[in-house]
Scaffold this motif. Structure first.
Motif, PDB file in Angstrom:
ATOM      1  N   MET A  44       0.821  -1.202   0.000  1.00  0.00           N
ATOM      2  CA  MET A  44       0.000   0.000   0.000  1.00  0.00           C
ATOM      3  C   MET A  44       0.864   1.265   0.000  1.00  0.00           C
ATOM      4  SD  MET A  44      -2.940   1.156   2.647  1.00  0.00           S
ATOM      5  CE  MET A  44      -4.472   0.952   1.804  1.00  0.00           C
ATOM      6  N   ALA A  45       1.852   1.304   0.849  1.00  0.00           N
ATOM      7  CA  ALA A  45       2.730   2.470   0.921  1.00  0.00           C
ATOM      8  C   ALA A  45       3.517   2.635  -0.377  1.00  0.00           C
ATOM      9  CB  ALA A  45       3.678   2.352   2.107  1.00  0.00           C
ATOM     10  N   ARG A  46       3.976   1.512  -0.944  1.00  0.00           N
ATOM     11  CA  ARG A  46       4.728   1.577  -2.204  1.00  0.00           C
ATOM     12  C   ARG A  46       3.849   2.132  -3.317  1.00  0.00           C
ATOM     13  NH1 ARG A  46       5.587  -3.378  -2.954  1.00  0.00           N
ATOM     14  NH2 ARG A  46       4.012  -3.715  -4.551  1.00  0.00           N
ATOM     15  N   ARG A  47       2.612   1.671  -3.400  1.00  0.00           N
ATOM     16  CA  ARG A  47       1.697   2.143  -4.442  1.00  0.00           C
ATOM     17  C   ARG A  47       1.398   3.631  -4.288  1.00  0.00           C
ATOM     18  NH1 ARG A  47      -2.394  -2.993  -4.515  1.00  0.00           N
ATOM     19  NH2 ARG A  47      -0.902  -4.449  -5.422  1.00  0.00           N
ATOM     20  N   GLN A  48       1.219   4.073  -3.074  1.00  0.00           N
ATOM     21  CA  GLN A  48       0.972   5.497  -2.840  1.00  0.00           C
ATOM     22  C   GLN A  48       2.185   6.322  -3.256  1.00  0.00           C
ATOM     23  OE1 GLN A  48      -0.101   5.416   1.315  1.00  0.00           O
ATOM     24  NE2 GLN A  48      -2.282   5.441   0.846  1.00  0.00           N
ATOM     25  N   TYR A  49       3.364   5.869  -2.851  1.00  0.00           N
ATOM     26  CA  TYR A  49       4.604   6.563  -3.213  1.00  0.00           C
ATOM     27  C   TYR A  49       4.757   6.613  -4.729  1.00  0.00           C
ATOM     28  CZ  TYR A  49       9.567   6.699  -4.423  1.00  0.00           C
ATOM     29  OH  TYR A  49      10.773   6.968  -5.022  1.00  0.00           O
ATOM     30  N   LEU A  50       4.562   5.468  -5.380  1.00  0.00           N
ATOM     31  CA  LEU A  50       4.739   5.421  -6.838  1.00  0.00           C
ATOM     32  C   LEU A  50       3.697   6.263  -7.562  1.00  0.00           C
ATOM     33  CD1 LEU A  50       5.722   1.685  -7.340  1.00  0.00           C
ATOM     34  CD2 LEU A  50       7.219   3.696  -7.418  1.00  0.00           C
ATOM     35  N   GLY A  51       2.473   6.306  -7.029  1.00  0.00           N
ATOM     36  CA  GLY A  51       1.441   7.151  -7.628  1.00  0.00           C
ATOM     37  C   GLY A  51       1.813   8.620  -7.546  1.00  0.00           C
ATOM     38  N   GLU A  52       2.298   9.035  -6.395  1.00  0.00           N
ATOM     39  CA  GLU A  52       2.727  10.430  -6.247  1.00  0.00           C
ATOM     40  C   GLU A  52       3.935  10.728  -7.117  1.00  0.00           C
ATOM     41  OE1 GLU A  52       4.380  13.375  -2.779  1.00  0.00           O
ATOM     42  OE2 GLU A  52       2.837  11.904  -2.243  1.00  0.00           O
ATOM     43  N   LEU A  53       4.891   9.809  -7.141  1.00  0.00           N
ATOM     44  CA  LEU A  53       6.075   9.961  -7.987  1.00  0.00           C
ATOM     45  C   LEU A  53       5.657  10.122  -9.444  1.00  0.00           C
ATOM     46  CD1 LEU A  53       9.218   9.732  -8.285  1.00  0.00           C
ATOM     47  CD2 LEU A  53       8.852   7.283  -8.568  1.00  0.00           C
ATOM     48  N   GLN A  54       4.719   9.307  -9.879  1.00  0.00           N
ATOM     49  CA  GLN A  54       4.246   9.367 -11.254  1.00  0.00           C
ATOM     50  C   GLN A  54       3.552  10.699 -11.531  1.00  0.00           C
ATOM     51  OE1 GLN A  54       1.209   6.491 -12.361  1.00  0.00           O
ATOM     52  NE2 GLN A  54       2.242   6.194 -14.329  1.00  0.00           N
ATOM     53  N   ASP A  55       2.711  11.156 -10.619  1.00  0.00           N
ATOM     54  CA  ASP A  55       2.021  12.438 -10.798  1.00  0.00           C
ATOM     55  C   ASP A  55       3.014  13.585 -10.951  1.00  0.00           C
ATOM     56  OD1 ASP A  55      -0.419  11.150 -10.598  1.00  0.00           O
ATOM     57  OD2 ASP A  55      -0.770  11.760  -8.507  1.00  0.00           O
ATOM     58  N   ILE A  56       4.028  13.600 -10.103  1.00  0.00           N
ATOM     59  CA  ILE A  56       5.040  14.659 -10.168  1.00  0.00           C
ATOM     60  C   ILE A  56       5.819  14.557 -11.477  1.00  0.00           C
ATOM     61  CG2 ILE A  56       7.194  15.503  -9.146  1.00  0.00           C
ATOM     62  CD1 ILE A  56       5.960  14.678  -6.402  1.00  0.00           C
ATOM     63  N   ALA A  57       6.183  13.342 -11.874  1.00  0.00           N
ATOM     64  CA  ALA A  57       6.937  13.162 -13.115  1.00  0.00           C
ATOM     65  C   ALA A  57       6.120  13.618 -14.319  1.00  0.00           C
ATOM     66  CB  ALA A  57       7.350  11.698 -13.269  1.00  0.00           C
TER      67      ALA A  57
END
Length: 111
Positions: A44-57
């Motif tokens: 869950m934490a990894r998915r949230q992190y990756l989602g935010e990372l993707q949004d910023i990218a």
């Protein structure tokens, strides 16, 4: 950046911190295996992190942003900025591309 846009974890050596800030995970080569295990620990934490990372990218590095940045430079022309303008290669480049597409064997997946 492509991995970030795809929502894939990015592991880089610490020397890239000045370029990418807090977005990637920094580690030395000998720490990669341990870091991958840590990433797998909390889905869950990894998915949230990756989602935010993707949004910023996407916000900073997507093709739309790059196109907008290029429009402000001398490398851009009105024709390049118009998405409706077809992308056409020169005859020589078209010939090369066609030769490669017709003569290079396509590797079929193996079972």
């Amino acid at each position: 950046v492509e991995a970030m846009l795809a929502g894939v974890p990015v592991l880089l050596p610490p020397r890239f911190a000045e370029t990418f800030g807090d977005l990637p995970i920094y580690c030395r080569p000998e720490e990669v295996e341990s870091m991958v295990r840590r990433l797998a620990y909390d889905d869950m934490a990894r998915r949230q992190y990756l989602g935010e990372l993707q949004d910023i990218a996407v916000e900073r590095y997507s093709s739309a942003v790059i196109r907008h940045r290029m429009a402000k430079t001398s490398l851009s022309t009105a024709e390049q900025e118009d998405a409706a303008t077809p992308l056409v290669l020169s005859p020589a480049a078209q010939g090369y591309r066609q030769t490669i597409m017709n003569t290079v064997p396509i590797m079929e997946p193996t079972a």
